[in-house]
Design an enzyme around this catalytic site. Structure first.
Site, short mmCIF file in Angstrom:
data_model
loop_
_atom_site.label_atom_id
_atom_site.label_comp_id
_atom_site.label_asym_id
_atom_site.label_seq_id
_atom_site.Cartn_x
_atom_site.Cartn_y
_atom_site.Cartn_z
N ILE A 151 -9.10 -37.64 23.08
CA ILE A 151 -10.32 -38.43 22.93
C ILE A 151 -10.79 -38.43 21.48
O ILE A 151 -11.18 -39.47 20.94
CB ILE A 151 -11.43 -37.89 23.87
CG1 ILE A 151 -11.00 -38.09 25.33
CG2 ILE A 151 -12.75 -38.60 23.60
CD1 ILE A 151 -11.93 -37.45 26.34
N ASP A 208 -10.35 -28.62 14.10
CA ASP A 208 -9.61 -28.33 15.32
C ASP A 208 -8.52 -27.34 14.96
O ASP A 208 -7.61 -27.67 14.19
CB ASP A 208 -9.01 -29.62 15.89
CG ASP A 208 -8.39 -29.41 17.28
OD1 ASP A 208 -7.87 -28.32 17.54
OD2 ASP A 208 -8.44 -30.35 18.09
N CYS A 224 -20.30 -36.06 24.13
CA CYS A 224 -19.84 -36.66 25.39
C CYS A 224 -18.71 -35.82 25.98
O CYS A 224 -17.93 -36.31 26.81
CB CYS A 224 -19.32 -38.08 25.16
SG CYS A 224 -20.58 -39.26 24.69
N ASP A 266 -24.51 -36.85 26.54
CA ASP A 266 -24.10 -37.38 27.84
C ASP A 266 -23.86 -36.25 28.83
O ASP A 266 -23.70 -36.49 30.02
CB ASP A 266 -22.82 -38.21 27.68
CG ASP A 266 -22.38 -38.87 28.97
OD1 ASP A 266 -23.24 -39.50 29.63
OD2 ASP A 266 -21.19 -38.76 29.33
N GLU A 293 -26.06 -29.26 35.13
CA GLU A 293 -26.09 -30.62 35.67
C GLU A 293 -26.17 -30.59 37.19
O GLU A 293 -25.57 -29.70 37.81
CB GLU A 293 -24.85 -31.40 35.21
CG GLU A 293 -24.81 -31.64 33.71
CD GLU A 293 -23.62 -32.51 33.29
OE1 GLU A 293 -22.82 -32.92 34.17
OE2 GLU A 293 -23.48 -32.79 32.09
N HIS A 321 -24.08 -38.20 32.23
CA HIS A 321 -22.63 -37.93 32.31
C HIS A 321 -21.87 -39.22 32.64
O HIS A 321 -21.12 -39.29 33.63
CB HIS A 321 -22.33 -36.85 33.36
CG HIS A 321 -21.08 -36.08 33.04
ND1 HIS A 321 -20.93 -34.74 33.30
CD2 HIS A 321 -19.91 -36.47 32.49
CE1 HIS A 321 -19.73 -34.33 32.93
NE2 HIS A 321 -19.09 -35.36 32.43
N GLY A 375 -19.67 -40.72 30.55
CA GLY A 375 -18.51 -40.89 29.67
C GLY A 375 -17.33 -41.57 30.34
O GLY A 375 -16.65 -42.39 29.73
N ALA A 376 -17.09 -41.24 31.60
CA ALA A 376 -15.94 -41.81 32.31
C ALA A 376 -16.33 -42.95 33.24
O ALA A 376 -15.51 -43.42 34.04
CB ALA A 376 -15.24 -40.72 33.11
#
Length: 526
Positions: free
Chosen positions: A151, A170, A229, A255, A260, A278, A280-281
């Site tokens: 992503i 990273d 996100c 997001d 949650e 949430h 994102g997808a």
């Protein structure tokens, strides 16, 4: 016919794929944990999204379960260690919603840059606040990526298209991959110091939890804008609110939340804060993609043995599975043999391949060796939980691939380290299909490993085979096959016999009494 339960709402095409591939499927959603426990024992596979929680209790009740498939990337709702210990494969679909999630991050970045939600709300109230909102351009700004995987790399490509500069933190990002992505690889402190916008694209682990902590937020450039996100818990929400209130952080968009569904976050109502539930997808394309992918992956596994996007065992494509099947059968038998002979004395395992075996994916071969070896400790071991059990016992596992020609077109060798030194067994495939032992502790012995067998080490001497045959005959034990090898004439010899009927402790004791016998063990192979 394998049977799968779809326990969360999913695109109906997923069920159609299962049925088309020869898998029976039930779509039963909205069950409580107790209700799910009552029925899960009927199923070989469980297809879920984020609602179903696959806990230890659910797994304990899942007596036939072989695979859990998560339609999506996050598997926080699956107890992966418990699934691994039980031998259940856990799969996800890490690429099905990547574009959707990346686009949501970009959308939130634009919303922050131009204060779109607040401007929309006031305009719809009839206020026409034209002079009340002064945004910023993203062109020429520096985007800091925390996480540069699938992503993150998509977000980077979109940001570069917007003429932004991109820096990335990273630990797994190689310099070569950074160049390929067109980003600059930096450490976290450098990213915090330079970024005008920060987006997060990393899983939640012990290392990444609160990666944007109070201390790290203080290191950011004044006026930074933050977008998350990825997973809740990556950002210290209380510290973020304080940074927004002080003006150090110019804006934030989340997001995902640590808890949650988020009902009472301290961030709610904070100026310059945007949130979505949430999403994102949440696009039609992503929901279809992940549902179809999880159905295809689970069907491949249940029907042909293919393993794709598994989180607790090596991947094995549906095309590879038939080629690897005989090698894995050989590897499992070799592991079982050396496990039964050496047992608790083993402290390390090395799996070597050469010839045709060296051209294949070695991970499943190693997993099969461990499955055979660990069967002496557990009767429910398989390729999924064998590495878990090996690690639990402190076994050091090593893989070696030889690019050389040997005596056989293909060879798999398993060497174990014990207090008495290294011991190894080796095998090959006859006719590219039949597993065959060819070496046992340095002695050349050709044998099929099947059924009930006797392993005998003795001093090579005339008349021994006759005496052994008489002992077994008197006990009404029939010899099926007979395989003998020796180091040299008059030296140590190894004997493998397949036998019919029960071999009692008394029979083993009688064999031990024969002159020259050093070791006698009863072996069982599936």
């Amino acid at each position: 016919m394998p049977k799968v339960l779809i326990s969360d709402k999913m695109d109906p095409n997923a069920a159609a794929i299962f049925r088309m591939r020869g898998v029976e499927v039930d779509e039963i959603t909205g069950k409580t944990p107790e209700e799910l426990k009552a029925i899960i024992g009927q199923y070989d596979g469980l297809a879920i999204r984020s609602s179903t929680k696959v806990t230890q209790e659910i797994l304990d009740a899942a007596t036939n379960l072989k695979v859990v498939g998560r339609a999506g990337i996050g598997v926080d709702n699956v107890d992966i260690p418990a699934a691994s210990a039980k031998g259940v494969v856990v799969m996800n679909t890490p690429f099905g919603n990547s574009i959707t999630t990346a686009e949501h991050a970009i959308a939130l970045m634009f919303a922050l840059a131009r204060q779109l939600p607040e401007a929309n709300a006031q305009t719809q109230q009839g206020l026409w606040p034209k002079n009340g909102f002064m945004g910023v351009e993203v062109t020429g700004k520096t985007l800091g990526l925390i996480g540069a995987g699938n992503i993150g790399s998509i977000v980077a490509s979109r940001a570069l298209g917007l003429k932004m500069k991109v820096v990335a933190f990273d630990p797994f990002l190689t310099p070569e991959r950074a160049v390929e992505m067109g980003v600059e690889k930096v450490d976290l402190d450098t990213l915090l110091d330079r970024a005008d916008f920060i987006t997060l694209h990393t899983p939640l682990t012990d290392q990444t939890r609160n990666i944007l902590s109070k201390e790290n937020l203080a290191k950011t450039k004044k006026g930074v804008r933050i977008v998350n996100c990825a997973r809740g818990g990556l950002v210290d929400e209380a510290a973020l609110k304080a940074a927004l209130d002080s003006g150090h952080v110019a804006g934030a968009a989340l997001d995902v939340f640590e808890s949650e569904p988020a009902k009472d976050s301290p961030l709610f109502g904070t100026p310059n804060f945007i949130c979505t539930p949430h999403l994102g997808a949440s696009t039609n394309e992503a929901q279809v993609n992940v549902a179809l992918q999880v159905a295809e992956q689970m069907a491949d596994f249940l029907v042909s043995g293919g393993v794709t996007n598994a989180l607790n065992m090596p991947s094995l494509s549906a095309e590879e599975a038939p080629k690897l099947k005989p090698y894995m059968a050989l590897a499992e038998k070799l592991g079982s043999l050396i496990g039964q002979l050496e047992g608790d004395a083993i402290t390390a395992v090395a799996v070597e391949v050469e010839g045709h075996a060296a051209e294949l994916n070695q991970k499943p071969i190693t997993a099969a060796v461990l499955a055979g070896l660990m069967r002496v400790y557990s009767d429910t071991v398989n390729m999924v939980n064998a590495p878990f059990l090996a690690k639990e016992r402190g076994l050091d596992v090593r893989e070696v691939r030889h690019d050389r020609e040997g005596d056989y077109q293909t060879l798999v060798r398993v060497t174990v380290t014990t207090a008495n030194g290294d011991k190894s067994v080796a095998g090959t495939l006859f006719g590219h299909a039949s597993p065959r032992l060819v070496e046992l502790f340095g002695i050349k012995v050709e044998a099929d490993l099947d059924g009930t067998m006797l392993y005998i080490v003795n001093q090579d001497a005339p008349g021994f085979i006759g005496r052994l045959g008489s002992t077994l005959g008197e006990a009404q034990v029939n010899i099926g096959t007979f395989h003998l090898g020796r180091r040299n004439q008059g030296g140590e010899a190894a004997l493998l016999l397949s036998v019919d009927g029960a071999v009692t402790e008394g029979v083993l004791a009688d064999i031990c009494k024969l002159a020259g016998v050093k070791t006698v063990k009863l072996l069982r192979f599936a």
